[in-house]
Design a protein around this motif. Structure first.
Motif, PDB file in Angstrom:
ATOM      1  N   TYR A 178       0.718  -1.017  -0.030  1.00 32.03           N
ATOM      2  CA  TYR A 178       0.073   0.020   0.037  1.00 32.03           C
ATOM      3  C   TYR A 178       0.882   1.195   0.036  1.00 32.03           C
ATOM      4  O   TYR A 178       0.680   2.235  -0.744  1.00 32.03           O
ATOM      5  CB  TYR A 178      -0.820  -0.077   1.267  1.00 32.03           C
ATOM      6  N   GLU A 179       1.732   1.146   0.889  1.00 37.72           N
ATOM      7  CA  GLU A 179       2.675   2.445   1.153  1.00 37.72           C
ATOM      8  C   GLU A 179       3.357   2.729  -0.158  1.00 37.72           C
ATOM      9  O   GLU A 179       3.359   3.865  -0.908  1.00 37.72           O
ATOM     10  CB  GLU A 179       3.777   2.132   2.149  1.00 37.72           C
ATOM     11  N   ALA A 180       3.812   1.571  -0.856  1.00 39.07           N
ATOM     12  CA  ALA A 180       4.858   1.618  -2.149  1.00 39.07           C
ATOM     13  C   ALA A 180       3.928   2.238  -3.156  1.00 39.07           C
ATOM     14  O   ALA A 180       4.371   3.254  -4.043  1.00 39.07           O
ATOM     15  CB  ALA A 180       5.321   0.266  -2.650  1.00 39.07           C
ATOM     16  N   MET A 181       2.628   1.820  -3.375  1.00 41.07           N
ATOM     17  CA  MET A 181       1.720   2.286  -4.555  1.00 41.07           C
ATOM     18  C   MET A 181       1.173   3.706  -4.321  1.00 41.07           C
ATOM     19  O   MET A 181       1.241   4.459  -5.142  1.00 41.07           O
ATOM     20  CB  MET A 181       0.764   1.150  -4.647  1.00 41.07           C
ATOM     21  N   VAL A 182       0.812   3.984  -3.153  1.00 38.99           N
ATOM     22  CA  VAL A 182      -0.007   5.148  -2.726  1.00 38.99           C
ATOM     23  C   VAL A 182       1.012   6.405  -3.030  1.00 38.99           C
ATOM     24  O   VAL A 182       0.767   7.442  -3.567  1.00 38.99           O
ATOM     25  CB  VAL A 182      -0.433   5.021  -1.432  1.00 38.99           C
ATOM     26  N   THR A 183       2.287   6.145  -2.342  1.00 38.19           N
ATOM     27  CA  THR A 183       3.258   7.222  -2.330  1.00 38.19           C
ATOM     28  C   THR A 183       3.555   7.607  -3.862  1.00 38.19           C
ATOM     29  O   THR A 183       3.702   8.878  -4.174  1.00 38.19           O
ATOM     30  CB  THR A 183       4.275   7.111  -1.622  1.00 38.19           C
ATOM     31  N   THR A 184       3.486   6.520  -4.546  1.00 37.71           N
ATOM     32  CA  THR A 184       3.761   6.821  -6.108  1.00 37.71           C
ATOM     33  C   THR A 184       2.604   7.830  -6.570  1.00 37.71           C
ATOM     34  O   THR A 184       3.126   8.739  -7.309  1.00 37.71           O
ATOM     35  CB  THR A 184       4.145   5.637  -6.878  1.00 37.71           C
ATOM     36  N   VAL A 185       1.528   7.330  -6.436  1.00 36.58           N
ATOM     37  CA  VAL A 185       0.529   8.002  -7.078  1.00 36.58           C
ATOM     38  C   VAL A 185       0.319   9.651  -6.449  1.00 36.58           C
ATOM     39  O   VAL A 185       0.202  10.497  -7.135  1.00 36.58           O
ATOM     40  CB  VAL A 185      -0.847   7.181  -6.732  1.00 36.58           C
ATOM     41  N   GLY A 186       0.452   9.557  -5.096  1.00 34.20           N
ATOM     42  CA  GLY A 186       0.638  10.880  -4.622  1.00 34.20           C
ATOM     43  C   GLY A 186       1.646  11.878  -5.173  1.00 34.20           C
ATOM     44  O   GLY A 186       1.236  13.029  -5.492  1.00 34.20           O
ATOM     45  N   GLY A 187       2.779  11.390  -5.348  1.00 35.52           N
ATOM     46  CA  GLY A 187       4.035  12.222  -5.781  1.00 35.52           C
ATOM     47  C   GLY A 187       3.574  12.634  -7.196  1.00 35.52           C
ATOM     48  O   GLY A 187       4.008  13.704  -7.466  1.00 35.52           O
ATOM     49  N   LEU A 188       3.231  11.553  -8.058  1.00 36.02           N
ATOM     50  CA  LEU A 188       2.837  12.100  -9.429  1.00 36.02           C
ATOM     51  C   LEU A 188       1.822  13.042  -9.458  1.00 36.02           C
ATOM     52  O   LEU A 188       1.783  13.844 -10.355  1.00 36.02           O
ATOM     53  CB  LEU A 188       2.393  10.707 -10.026  1.00 36.02           C
ATOM     54  N   ILE A 189       0.627  12.984  -8.864  1.00 35.58           N
ATOM     55  CA  ILE A 189      -0.396  13.863  -8.657  1.00 35.58           C
ATOM     56  C   ILE A 189       0.021  15.382  -8.273  1.00 35.58           C
ATOM     57  O   ILE A 189      -0.224  16.464  -8.912  1.00 35.58           O
ATOM     58  CB  ILE A 189      -1.732  13.370  -7.757  1.00 35.58           C
ATOM     59  N   VAL A 190       0.886  15.399  -7.067  1.00 32.77           N
ATOM     60  CA  VAL A 190       1.306  16.830  -6.496  1.00 32.77           C
ATOM     61  C   VAL A 190       2.197  17.409  -7.828  1.00 32.77           C
ATOM     62  O   VAL A 190       2.269  18.536  -7.900  1.00 32.77           O
ATOM     63  CB  VAL A 190       2.150  16.315  -5.118  1.00 32.77           C
ATOM     64  N   GLY A 191       2.968  16.168  -8.262  1.00 27.15           N
ATOM     65  CA  GLY A 191       3.913  16.999  -9.476  1.00 27.15           C
ATOM     66  C   GLY A 191       3.297  17.416 -10.552  1.00 27.15           C
ATOM     67  O   GLY A 191       3.628  18.848 -11.281  1.00 27.15           O
ATOM     68  N   LEU A 192       2.144  16.579 -11.100  1.00 28.45           N
ATOM     69  CA  LEU A 192       1.517  17.287 -12.202  1.00 28.45           C
ATOM     70  C   LEU A 192       0.678  18.600 -11.864  1.00 28.45           C
ATOM     71  O   LEU A 192       0.639  19.412 -12.568  1.00 28.45           O
ATOM     72  CB  LEU A 192       0.452  16.280 -12.584  1.00 28.45           C
ATOM     73  N   ILE A 193       0.029  18.608 -10.759  1.00 28.77           N
ATOM     74  CA  ILE A 193      -0.569  19.909 -10.301  1.00 28.77           C
ATOM     75  C   ILE A 193       0.544  21.086 -10.205  1.00 28.77           C
ATOM     76  O   ILE A 193       0.130  22.097 -10.822  1.00 28.77           O
ATOM     77  CB  ILE A 193      -1.111  19.719  -9.032  1.00 28.77           C
ATOM     78  N   ALA A 194       1.440  20.744  -9.752  1.00 32.02           N
ATOM     79  CA  ALA A 194       2.745  21.871  -9.372  1.00 32.02           C
ATOM     80  C   ALA A 194       2.920  22.395 -10.767  1.00 32.02           C
ATOM     81  O   ALA A 194       3.306  23.543 -11.229  1.00 32.02           O
ATOM     82  CB  ALA A 194       3.750  21.600  -8.599  1.00 32.02           C
ATOM     83  N   SER A 195       3.058  21.449 -11.756  1.00 27.47           N
ATOM     84  CA  SER A 195       3.960  21.847 -13.256  1.00 27.47           C
ATOM     85  C   SER A 195       2.667  22.591 -13.897  1.00 27.47           C
ATOM     86  O   SER A 195       2.971  23.455 -14.605  1.00 27.47           O
ATOM     87  CB  SER A 195       4.131  20.476 -13.896  1.00 27.47           C
ATOM     88  N   PHE A 196       1.156  22.225 -13.671  1.00 21.72           N
ATOM     89  CA  PHE A 196       0.325  22.856 -14.329  1.00 21.72           C
ATOM     90  C   PHE A 196       0.169  24.212 -13.980  1.00 21.72           C
ATOM     91  O   PHE A 196       0.024  25.306 -14.862  1.00 21.72           O
ATOM     92  CB  PHE A 196      -1.128  22.249 -14.079  1.00 21.72           C
ATOM     93  N   LEU A 197       0.271  24.381 -12.430  1.00 21.90           N
ATOM     94  CA  LEU A 197       0.249  25.799 -12.118  1.00 21.90           C
ATOM     95  C   LEU A 197       1.279  26.772 -12.299  1.00 21.90           C
ATOM     96  O   LEU A 197       1.098  27.926 -12.415  1.00 21.90           O
ATOM     97  CB  LEU A 197       0.088  25.754 -10.475  1.00 21.90           C
TER      98      LEU A 197
END
Length: 228
Positions: A178-197
């Motif tokens: 769970y920790e392995a998969m969730v953190t990957t998704v969380g990091g990608l989401i935050v990175g994509l949002i930051a890149s868009f903004l």
């Protein structure tokens, strides 16, 4: 009696299904991600704060008084230098500060005036860009932090596996996976949002730069006009 047993068995099976069925929600997933998700949450809050603060500042810089340059031009043509400076002070904008610096250099060579105005423009743009680079940093850093969580989660899963001996089951490994998969998704989401903004802010900064360059050229053209 047989029908009664079937009904009882069906009720027991339904009850068991209801007790074993679980629904995933965002908070449960975030909790499963461990401390890495806390870091990503802090970064996302920082990104949103910087974006809102810079967006408001850029919107203020983009608001332009269409009559400002005409009023300055009239003051200069009427030899009212102090009036032109008062207009710049009242304008309280990057354009106003640039023109005010140019007016304070009147009497010097035009190249010196132009250089002074451009220097003020560069400083104004630098102030507007303050904090924007941090958003770009988060857009690059967040996925890496997510992948760090992936590695730590897999290490945890294998550690539990190694210590379980012959009693390995999927429930034992689930927390690490769970920790392995969730953190990957969380990091990608935050990175994509930051890149868009970040791209939104860069676009608005480019608009400000274009306006400042246009007003600089307009001001210098005004100084090149022959005296009436």
């Amino acid at each position: 009696m047989f029908n009664s047993l079937l009904l009882q068995a069906g009720a027991v099976a339904e009850q068991a299904a209801q007790t074993t069925t679980k629904h995933l929600d965002i908070f449960s997933l975030a909790k499963a991600g461990g401390w890495i998700m806390i870091v990503l949450a802090i970064l996302s809050i920082l990104v949103i704060y910087l974006f809102v603060e810079r967006y408001i500042a850029l919107n203020k810089a983009l608001k332009e008084d269409t009559s400002f340059m005409n009023n300055v031009k009239n003051c200069i043509h009427n030899s009212d230098l102090q009036g032109a400076k008062n207009l710049c002070a009242a304008n309280d904008s990057p354009i106003g500060r640039m023109v005010e610096k140019g007016l304070s250099r009147l009497g010097r060579p035009l190249n010196d005036i132009n250089q002074a105005v451009e220097n003020v423009g560069k400083m104004e743009v630098a102030k507007l860009e303050s904090g924007v680079s941090m958003i770009a940093t988060v857009s690059n850093l967040a996925p890496s932090i997510g992948f760090l969580g992936t590695v730590t989660g897999m290490i945890k899963a294998f550690f539990d596996m190694a210590n379980a001996g012959n009693n390995i089951d999927i429930q034992l490994l689930s927390s690490g996976i769970y920790e392995a998969m969730v953190t990957t998704v969380g990091g990608l989401i935050v990175g994509l949002i930051a890149s868009f903004l970040y791209s939104i802010l860069v676009g608005r900064i480019n608009k400000v730069v274009f306006i400042l360059e246009s007003r600089t050229n307009e001001f210098m053209d005004l100084l090149h006009e022959p005296a009436a």
